[in-house]
Structure formats: structure tokens, C-alpha cells
Design a protein around this motif. Structure first.
Motif, PDB file in Angstrom:
ATOM      1  N   ILE A  60      70.975  69.456  -0.827  1.00 55.95           N
ATOM      2  CA  ILE A  60      70.622  70.564  -1.721  1.00 55.95           C
ATOM      3  C   ILE A  60      69.254  71.094  -1.326  1.00 55.95           C
ATOM      4  CG2 ILE A  60      71.978  69.912  -3.701  1.00 55.95           C
ATOM      5  CD1 ILE A  60      69.337  68.835  -4.957  1.00 55.95           C
TER       6      ILE A  60
ATOM      7  N   ASN B 284      60.265  70.375   0.525  1.00 59.40           N
ATOM      8  CA  ASN B 284      60.870  69.547  -0.520  1.00 59.40           C
ATOM      9  C   ASN B 284      60.081  68.299  -0.893  1.00 59.40           C
ATOM     10  OD1 ASN B 284      63.346  69.020  -2.191  1.00 59.40           O
ATOM     11  ND2 ASN B 284      63.213  67.131  -1.015  1.00 59.40           N
TER      12      ASN B 284
ATOM     13  N   HIS C 158      62.859  72.305   5.560  1.00 66.01           N
ATOM     14  CA  HIS C 158      63.232  71.815   4.231  1.00 66.01           C
ATOM     15  C   HIS C 158      62.341  70.636   3.815  1.00 66.01           C
ATOM     16  CE1 HIS C 158      65.330  69.102   1.493  1.00 66.01           C
ATOM     17  NE2 HIS C 158      65.613  70.210   0.854  1.00 66.01           N
TER      18      HIS C 158
HETATM   19 FE   LIG Z   1      66.332  70.385  -1.088  1.00 66.45          FE
END
Ligand SMILES: [Fe+2]
Length: 170
Positions: free
Chosen positions: A170, A26, A22
Motif C-alpha cells: 500500500i 513511508n 516509497h
Molecule cells: Fe505505503
């Protein structure tokens, strides 16, 4: 799952996806794609056809034709802002291999394993820095001289292009 190894493998995959994978995706969003011409977007019109007015304009003023294809200013601004917010670390971020409570279990074996894991992460950061300085890696030491930092485990607060949070929301 049938064996302890199955459990270990599954946990490893989950931890990898929710942390390092991630982070690698991200936290580079704004550094790599915040400047709109650096990232692909929806084209708002077709490529100019030969003998058309825009085709002629493309020859003399390509910037103007390019600007006609990209999204409207407000939509773009919203995209840039969202990308920037998503790419920031908060001031209270806990990074992989760290805990907000130093004594989180009484299990000495788990504490020792966690300490070893933290040390290994330090080694990962050193290894990435070393590779960033090695000219045989053309993707790291190219003309732009942009080091790869997305998988550095630690970071400071803000927009740093590095740091692997311990968990993701998220
Ligand atoms: Fe994220």
C-alpha cells in the motif's frame, strides 16, 4: 515503447517508485511525524484576532491556545497509531536486492546482475553513512544530530526509520 532502452527506463522508474521512493516517504512517517506537534495538521479554529480573549490568552499561555487548534484526542490517537503501523517493517520483510528463494532463476546472467545490484546497494548504505558523518552536510549534521537513514537498503523488524522493501502493498 520502441526500444530495449525504453523498456529498461520504464522498469527502472517503476522499481524506483515502488521501492526506494516509497521507502523514503513511508518509513519516516512515524519517526518524523508521530509526535503531533512535529507535523502540520488541520487547525480547528482561526488565528486569534487582536483584542479577543484568545489573543490575550495567546500572550500568556500559548500552549493552551495551540492545544485548542489541534484535532481531538481520539482522532489524533488514531492518526498516530495508523502512522506507526505504516512505518513498521514486518518480521518477514524482503528488502531490495534480497530474495526469499536464493535460486529464483536458472539464468546465470540475471543471477550475476542481481548479485551486482545487491553489492551496489551495500555501497549506497556505506555512502549514506559516510555523508551522515560529514559536517559539510548541514541537513545531516545539524543541531539535532539526526542522521538520515531512510534510504539505507536494509533494516531490522519494527520501527527503524530505515530499510527499502523489495515490494510495497500500500
Ligand atoms: Fe505505503
Amino acid at each position: 515503447m520502441q526500444t530495449l532502452k525504453d523498456l529498461i527506463d520504464s522498469c527502472t522508474i517503476i522499481i524506483w517508485i515502488a521501492s526506494a521512493l516509497h521507502a523514503a516517504i513511508n518509513f519516516g512517517q512515524y519517526p518524523y511525524g508521530g509526535y503531533m506537534p512535529n507535523h502540520p495538521t488541520v487547525s480547528r479554529q482561526l488565528m486569534p484576532e487582536p483584542d479577543s480573549k484568545d489573543y490575550e490568552l495567546l500572550k500568556t499561555d500559548p500552549d493552551k491556545v495551540f492545544l485548542k487548534t489541534i484535532m481531538p484526542r481520539l482522532q489524533m490517537l488514531l492518526g498516530v497509531v495508523v502512522t506507526e503501523i505504516l512505518s513498521r517493517h514486518t518480521s518477514d520483510e524482503i528488502y531490495l536486492g534480497q530474495r526469499d528463494t536464493p535460486v529464483w532463476t536458472k539464468d546465470k546472467e540475471a543471477l550475476a546482475a542481481f548479485e551486482r545490484f545487491g553489492k551496489e546497494l551495500g555501497g549506497v548504505e556505506r555512502k549514506i553513512m559516510e555523508m551522515n558523518g560529514d559536517e559539510k552536510w548541514k541537513n545531516r549534521v545539524g543541531p539535532t544530530k539526526l542522521p538520515y537513514t531512510l534510504l539505507y537498503p536494509t533494516s531490522e523488524e519494527g520501527l527503524t526509520g530505515r530499510g527499502i522493501p523489495n515490494s510495497t502493498s500500500i
